[in-house]
Design an enzyme around this catalytic site. Sequence first.
Site, PDB file in Angstrom:
ATOM      1  N   HIS A 163       9.824  -0.489  11.259  1.00 33.00           N
ATOM      2  CA  HIS A 163       8.999   0.061  10.165  1.00 33.00           C
ATOM      3  C   HIS A 163       7.504  -0.151  10.398  1.00 33.00           C
ATOM      4  O   HIS A 163       6.687   0.384   9.657  1.00 33.00           O
ATOM      5  CB  HIS A 163       9.368  -0.583   8.824  1.00 33.00           C
ATOM      6  CG  HIS A 163      10.747  -0.232   8.350  1.00 33.00           C
ATOM      7  ND1 HIS A 163      11.166   1.067   8.195  1.00 33.00           N
ATOM      8  CD2 HIS A 163      11.809  -1.020   8.003  1.00 33.00           C
ATOM      9  CE1 HIS A 163      12.427   1.075   7.775  1.00 33.00           C
ATOM     10  NE2 HIS A 163      12.841  -0.176   7.657  1.00 33.00           N
ATOM     11  N   ASP A 210      22.653  -2.675   9.440  1.00 34.01           N
ATOM     12  CA  ASP A 210      22.728  -2.560   7.983  1.00 34.01           C
ATOM     13  C   ASP A 210      23.397  -1.267   7.504  1.00 34.01           C
ATOM     14  O   ASP A 210      23.477  -1.027   6.296  1.00 34.01           O
ATOM     15  CB  ASP A 210      21.337  -2.721   7.338  1.00 34.01           C
ATOM     16  CG  ASP A 210      20.240  -2.009   8.094  1.00 34.01           C
ATOM     17  OD1 ASP A 210      20.555  -1.234   9.022  1.00 34.01           O
ATOM     18  OD2 ASP A 210      19.062  -2.221   7.759  1.00 34.01           O
TER      19      ASP A 210
HETATM   20 ZN   LIG Z   1      17.310  -1.395   8.117  1.00 29.73          ZN
END
Ligand SMILES: [Zn+2]
Length: 311
Positions: A125, A246
């Site tokens: 990110h 995830d």
């Molecule tokens: Zn993630």
Amino acid sequence: MTTLLESHSACLTHETPEGHPECAARLRAVLGALQCPEFAGLLRVEAPLAPLKAIQRVHPESHINAVLSMVPEQGFSRVDADTAMSPGSGEAALRAAGAVIDAVDRVMAGEAENAFCAVRPPGHHAEPEKAMGFCLFNNIAVAAQHLRAEYHVKRVAVVDFDVHHGNGTQAAFWDERDLVYISTHQSPLYPGTGRMDERGAHGNILNLPMRPGAGSDIFRETVESAVIPVLEEFQPEFLLISAGFDAHQADPLGGLGLTTADYGWVTGRLVEFARIHLDGRIVSALEGGYDLDALAEASAAHVRALMSGAA
Ligand SMILES: [Zn+2]
């Protein structure tokens, strides 16, 4: 040939506030799973600190200094609502980036066929001028630019199977004709980017959003029908993986419904591709994964598949 495992105890000293999903226990769970006897053949290396010049290939020096200047002497500092730093965070971030750089060096030197970097903070990110989403520096993008600068490797591909879209890697690669970013991710979900029509300046971005609850069959079909063909067409000389776990059905942040077996399967497909087309050269780095048991199992399945490719 061997599979390399890069990590460093400093990555455990990047602390986050009580209850934060991106916690040091995640890395302990991964490293604990990789202590089993079946992983005794891993070449284990302590990650060095990343040289600043390597991070500067993705992040401007002023931004690197701004991030490092926010490291608190005690307690926590906040980069954004989700992203905190503790006194150990600066070294952890430099070791995390250093791990992927060193793994690239060792794979290019032929010391190992492929590598997994068990590091945190994660990276995908982190945009060139914005730390966010639990990420400080974009480890995998730094590795891609290191390959091009130090080894004259022209074409590098990143496959990112974290449940979240890697907006940072997309931003770092947007104008780079010879860097391909391929992401499978859940949509809608944080950070909100990753639509199929986000293609990069040269058509070098491939976003493959999946609906919540998509599950194993749709994931595997997406990999077979889109990820592998694009890799075959692009013909990368080196493959990097943003390995987030995830999308697992047990994960509290994601909802794609993947199983532990899916992580072994997708890694096996990428290893098979890499062995046919690029001498098996893969460096993978840990991104997300927030259910500790699922993270331990899925990362073990990932490393098991890397090792079977390296046998
Ligand atoms: Zn993630």
